[in-house]
Design an enzyme around this catalytic site. Structure first.
Site, PDB file in Angstrom:
ATOM      1  N   PHE A 116     -56.964  -9.221 -59.302  1.00 50.15           N
ATOM      2  CA  PHE A 116     -55.849  -8.866 -60.159  1.00 50.15           C
ATOM      3  C   PHE A 116     -56.082  -7.467 -60.714  1.00 50.15           C
ATOM      4  CE2 PHE A 116     -53.992  -8.795 -64.514  1.00 50.15           C
ATOM      5  CZ  PHE A 116     -52.670  -8.787 -64.127  1.00 50.15           C
ATOM      6  N   ARG A 147     -36.272  -4.661 -44.143  1.00 50.10           N
ATOM      7  CA  ARG A 147     -34.826  -4.701 -44.381  1.00 50.10           C
ATOM      8  C   ARG A 147     -34.456  -3.530 -45.280  1.00 50.10           C
ATOM      9  NH1 ARG A 147     -35.302  -6.220 -49.628  1.00 50.10           N
ATOM     10  NH2 ARG A 147     -36.928  -7.737 -50.150  1.00 50.10           N
TER      11      ARG A 147
END
Length: 474
Positions: free
Chosen positions: A201, A291
């Protein structure tokens, strides 16, 4: 081949955006619409509308068979899936290929390569791109060993996920096993794929991405975007180029994104997303979106390109009409996502009927929206109503224009997050640029939500400057 008729398998502002470019290029448009969208602005403007099912996405916009049947019924040459829904669906890409219909996007194999996050990590490593330390999980004991090697805090992520679902932080080894179980259950329910993996993290990271356009052989980057202002991993504000970024690091990210595109022999539009570790002064590969992105207008603003037109050209089999040396960047652009959400009630969605919508006009201002008076905001879909995009000579001018434009936005009938954007834009830390992905959480802690009267989207707008009701601009 030359595209003559395109089925737009999406809704809202992105459907209208695709429709506009197709019309400019002389391409006939057919809109695939659910019952909830049969009277929408895109439906009224399309050359033809084909019903694909009832309002729930699973029975309409996510139904591959219904979308393909609509394309066949309409005699469409191609399907443009926009973003979301089936835009990265391998089955639709394969079905299009089998039916002799052009899928306006990358190949089925390329979708498979980047759609699975572990597979995408493998391709990034093969292309020489740094990835966040981590790896897949086979069992609890394996997770404990991997976690010990990475160190805490950790992030558990869904292999097939997105939008923050199946993503959990772990700060204590004692909670690792139970948190993994939660993530597995959430990922399985949301994506039908329970696989998860671990990553370090990064507490002070920035979300910076690089836009690519490629024709299967040539790969060109179109600069960076910063998307670090996020709530629960959902983007709220995007800007291009990414501000306060070391020029050498920026060039490294450009090269890394292009290297991945070349490694994949990529075709079409794609966005390579990175996490910039502010403390270490480095970056890591996150994922690749195969996309067009919601935030594509800020890239269009600084490059002068129409990215939908470039998508269509690649889909027709044409080579890129420009190289890297032909791409120039002008000024700075920022985009705010205007959502039907109630800040005063924990951002609950706000469906309803729009009594009136007022949007700003003026130099450097663009509004992409399908919203106008009388429009229905259904409860079945994403809450995005409009995108407010501003462009200026530099970031300071863009910020000033955006602040002014936000005062001239108002929607009556549903509650929007416009007051939230105004408050964010007033923050000195945001104005300085370079905030990390945790900044918005800290912002919310320091800024209690306004009362209902302040957040209700009433028609209290200034009369200075131009404004327009409804419609779509840019």
């Amino acid at each position: 081949m030359i595209l003559r008729r395109v089925l737009i398998a999406n809704r809202g502002e992105i459907a209208l955006r695709i429709l506009r470019t197709c019309r400019e290029l002389g391409i006939e448009t057919v809109l695939a619409a659910s019952d909830a969208d049969l009277s929408s602005v895109p439906a009224r403007l399309a050359d033809r509308v084909v019903r694909i099912g009832p309002p729930p996405p699973s029975a309409s916009y996510l139904d591959v068979d219904a979308v393909l049947a609509a394309a066949r019924t309409a005699g469409a040459d191609a399907i443009h899936p926009g973003y979301g829904f089936l835009s990265e669906n391998q089955r639709l890409a394969r079905a299009c290929a089998e039916a002799g219909i052009v899928f306006i996007g990358p190949t089925e194999e390329q979708l498979a390569a980047v759609g699975d996050k572990l597979e995408a990590r493998r391709h990034a490593i093969a292309a020489g791109i740094p990835v966040v330390p981590g790896g897949p999980l086979d069992d609890t004991a394996d997770a404990a060993r991997l976690a010990a090697g990475i160190g805490f805090p950790l992030l558990i992520k869904a292999v097939g996920g997105g939008g923050g679902r199946g993503m959990k932080q772990v700060h204590d080894p004692a909670t690792l096993a139970s948190t993994i179980d939660q993530a597995v259950a959430e990922a399985g329910a949301a994506f039908g794929d329970p696989r998860v993996y671990l990553e370090r993290f990064v507490a002070t990271g920035r979300h910076v991405e690089v836009q690519l356009i490629a024709d299967g052989e040539n790969v060109v980057h179109l600069g960076t975007r910063d998307c670090s202002v996020q709530r629960r991993y959902q983007k709220l504000i995007e800007e291009a180029p990414a501000p306060v970024l070391d020029s050498a690091l920026r060039e490294e990210m450009h090269r890394a994104a292009v290297a991945l595109g070349k490694h994949l022999e990529y075709r079409g539009l794609g966005t390579v997303e990175f996490l910039v570790d502010v403390d270490r002064g480095t970056f890591y590969f996150l994922e690749m979106n195969a996309r067009i992105q919601v935030e594509h207008p800020v890239t269009e603003a600084i490059t002068g390109l129409d990215l939908v037109a470039e998508q269509l050209a690649v889909a027709e089999g044409r080579p890129l009409s420009f190289g890297q040396a032909d791409v120039s960047f002008t000024g700075h652009a920022i985009e705010c996502r205007i959502n039907a959400e109630d800040w005063a009630h924990d951002f609950q969605p706000s469906p309803g009927t729009v009594a009136e919508a007022v949007w700003p006009v003026g130099e450097g201002i663009r509004v992409d929206t399908h919203l106008q008076a009388g429009a229905t905001v259904p409860p079945y879909y994403d809450s995005l109503l409009a995108k407010l995009i501003v462009h200026g000579r530099d970031r300071a001018e863009a910020l000033a224009r955006l602040r002014g434009a936000l005062t001239r936005c108002a929607v009556d009938g549903v509650t929007t997050n416009t007051p939230l954007h105004r408050t964010v834009l007033a923050e000195d830390e945001f104005a300085e640029g370079g905030v990390d992905t945790a900044w918005f959480t800290r912002f919310l802690q320091d800024h209690p939500a306004p009362g209902p009267s302040e957040s209700a989207g009433a028609m209290a707008v200034t009369t200075s400057g131009g404004r327009v009701r409804g419609g779509s601009h840019g």
